[in-house]
Write a protein that holds these residues in place. Structure first.
Motif, short mmCIF file in Angstrom:
data_model
loop_
_atom_site.label_atom_id
_atom_site.label_comp_id
_atom_site.label_asym_id
_atom_site.label_seq_id
_atom_site.Cartn_x
_atom_site.Cartn_y
_atom_site.Cartn_z
N TYR A 7 38.37 38.04 59.44
CA TYR A 7 39.15 37.18 58.54
C TYR A 7 40.50 37.79 58.22
O TYR A 7 40.68 39.01 58.26
CB TYR A 7 38.38 36.94 57.24
CG TYR A 7 37.81 38.20 56.65
CD1 TYR A 7 38.61 39.04 55.90
CD2 TYR A 7 36.50 38.59 56.88
CE1 TYR A 7 38.11 40.22 55.37
CE2 TYR A 7 35.99 39.77 56.38
CZ TYR A 7 36.79 40.57 55.62
OH TYR A 7 36.30 41.76 55.13
N ASP A 8 41.44 36.91 57.94
CA ASP A 8 42.75 37.28 57.38
C ASP A 8 42.91 36.45 56.12
O ASP A 8 43.08 35.23 56.21
CB ASP A 8 43.88 36.89 58.35
CG ASP A 8 44.20 38.00 59.32
OD1 ASP A 8 43.78 39.14 59.07
OD2 ASP A 8 44.88 37.73 60.33
N ILE A 9 42.81 37.09 54.99
CA ILE A 9 42.89 36.35 53.73
C ILE A 9 44.01 36.95 52.89
O ILE A 9 44.05 38.16 52.65
CB ILE A 9 41.52 36.37 53.01
CG1 ILE A 9 40.55 35.55 53.86
CG2 ILE A 9 41.62 35.81 51.59
CD1 ILE A 9 39.12 35.69 53.50
N VAL A 10 44.94 36.10 52.48
CA VAL A 10 46.19 36.56 51.89
C VAL A 10 45.98 37.07 50.46
O VAL A 10 46.36 38.19 50.13
CB VAL A 10 47.25 35.44 51.95
CG1 VAL A 10 48.55 35.88 51.29
CG2 VAL A 10 47.50 35.00 53.39
N GLU A 11 45.36 36.26 49.62
CA GLU A 11 45.24 36.61 48.20
C GLU A 11 44.06 37.55 47.96
O GLU A 11 42.93 37.24 48.35
CB GLU A 11 45.03 35.34 47.38
CG GLU A 11 46.28 34.92 46.64
CD GLU A 11 45.96 33.87 45.60
OE1 GLU A 11 45.18 34.17 44.67
OE2 GLU A 11 46.45 32.74 45.76
N GLN A 12 44.33 38.64 47.25
CA GLN A 12 43.29 39.64 47.01
C GLN A 12 42.05 39.06 46.32
O GLN A 12 40.92 39.42 46.67
CB GLN A 12 43.89 40.79 46.17
CG GLN A 12 42.98 42.01 46.03
CD GLN A 12 42.71 42.72 47.36
OE1 GLN A 12 43.60 42.86 48.18
NE2 GLN A 12 41.48 43.14 47.58
N LYS A 13 42.26 38.14 45.39
CA LYS A 13 41.13 37.57 44.65
C LYS A 13 40.21 36.78 45.59
O LYS A 13 38.99 36.91 45.55
CB LYS A 13 41.66 36.66 43.53
CG LYS A 13 40.74 36.55 42.34
CD LYS A 13 41.39 35.79 41.18
CE LYS A 13 41.41 34.30 41.45
NZ LYS A 13 42.06 33.54 40.35
N LEU A 14 40.82 36.00 46.45
CA LEU A 14 40.03 35.20 47.41
C LEU A 14 39.38 36.11 48.45
O LEU A 14 38.28 35.85 48.92
CB LEU A 14 40.92 34.15 48.09
CG LEU A 14 41.66 33.17 47.18
CD1 LEU A 14 42.28 32.05 48.00
CD2 LEU A 14 40.73 32.58 46.14
N THR A 18 35.46 36.26 49.16
CA THR A 18 34.93 36.03 50.51
C THR A 18 34.02 37.18 50.93
O THR A 18 32.93 36.97 51.46
CB THR A 18 36.10 35.90 51.51
OG1 THR A 18 36.93 34.83 51.08
CG2 THR A 18 35.60 35.62 52.91
N ARG A 19 34.48 38.41 50.67
CA ARG A 19 33.67 39.57 51.03
C ARG A 19 32.34 39.60 50.29
O ARG A 19 31.32 39.97 50.86
CB ARG A 19 34.46 40.86 50.75
CG ARG A 19 35.51 41.13 51.80
CD ARG A 19 36.39 42.28 51.39
NE ARG A 19 37.28 42.68 52.46
CZ ARG A 19 38.38 43.43 52.28
NH1 ARG A 19 38.70 43.84 51.06
NH2 ARG A 19 39.14 43.76 53.29
N ARG A 20 32.36 39.20 49.03
CA ARG A 20 31.12 39.17 48.26
C ARG A 20 30.12 38.20 48.89
O ARG A 20 28.92 38.47 48.93
CB ARG A 20 31.39 38.79 46.80
CG ARG A 20 31.69 40.00 45.92
CD ARG A 20 31.54 39.66 44.43
NE ARG A 20 32.58 38.74 43.97
CZ ARG A 20 33.75 39.12 43.47
NH1 ARG A 20 34.03 40.40 43.32
NH2 ARG A 20 34.64 38.23 43.08
N LYS A 52 34.58 27.12 50.82
CA LYS A 52 34.98 26.66 49.48
C LYS A 52 35.96 27.64 48.83
O LYS A 52 36.66 27.28 47.89
CB LYS A 52 33.74 26.52 48.60
CG LYS A 52 32.95 25.26 48.87
CD LYS A 52 31.69 25.21 48.02
CE LYS A 52 30.63 24.37 48.72
NZ LYS A 52 29.26 24.83 48.42
N VAL A 53 35.99 28.87 49.32
CA VAL A 53 36.79 29.92 48.69
C VAL A 53 38.16 30.08 49.34
O VAL A 53 39.17 30.19 48.66
CB VAL A 53 36.01 31.26 48.72
CG1 VAL A 53 36.91 32.43 48.36
CG2 VAL A 53 34.80 31.20 47.79
N ILE A 54 38.20 30.09 50.66
CA ILE A 54 39.47 30.43 51.33
C ILE A 54 40.51 29.31 51.18
O ILE A 54 40.17 28.15 50.95
CB ILE A 54 39.28 30.77 52.84
CG1 ILE A 54 38.71 29.59 53.65
CG2 ILE A 54 38.41 32.00 53.00
CD1 ILE A 54 38.76 29.80 55.15
#
Lengths: 88, 88
Positions: A7-14, A18-20, A52-54
């Motif tokens: 994955y490449d996810i920009v926002e740290q919170k998301l 996602t990792r969780r 639902k998260v990304i």
């Protein structure tokens, strides 16, 4: 089946969220990679949670599925990190 | 064969050098992932080049090999980035 999730996810919170989710189903093997054996049903559940998260306009998630784990070979170079103990 | 190469490289200079090598052989599909079809000979050459660059005490490189590309299925969610045009 065996899957690799990258994955490449920009926002740290998301990213953390996602990792969780991925941690519940797979093993965290690199900063941006989870992998492991999983049933189709669980994979489906996992993906629907992650979707639902990304942020579909800026994040990306790739799933590589190999039905028979015997058909994939993994070779590692350098250090072997264990991200599973990392606090999220 | 089809390969997925995923890496965690700490130092930016070594990261750029590694990406420059991987770009010669594979397609850059995510920030930390290259993939594509490659012969065993070329993969061997690619790995030996990368091994000379990475720091084996802090970097990691995973290669997932699937002999027959028919045995792997890729599903994508979110955006499709093209890193191949990115300047290194």
């Amino acid at each position: 089946m065996f899957v690799i999730v990258a994955y490449d996810i920009v926002e740290q919170k998301l990213l953390n969220r996602t990792r969780r989710i991925l941690k519940k189903y797979l093993t965290w093997t690199q900063n941006s990679v989870f992998e492991g054996e999983i049933t189709e049903g669980k994979l489906h559940k996992c993906i629907s949670e992650v979707e639902k998260v990304i942020n579909k306009d800026e994040d990306s998630l790739y799933i590589y599925e190999v039905k028979n784990p015997k058909n994939i070979r993994k070779v590692s170079y350098g250090v072997h990190k264990n991200f599973d103990d990392m606090f999220l």
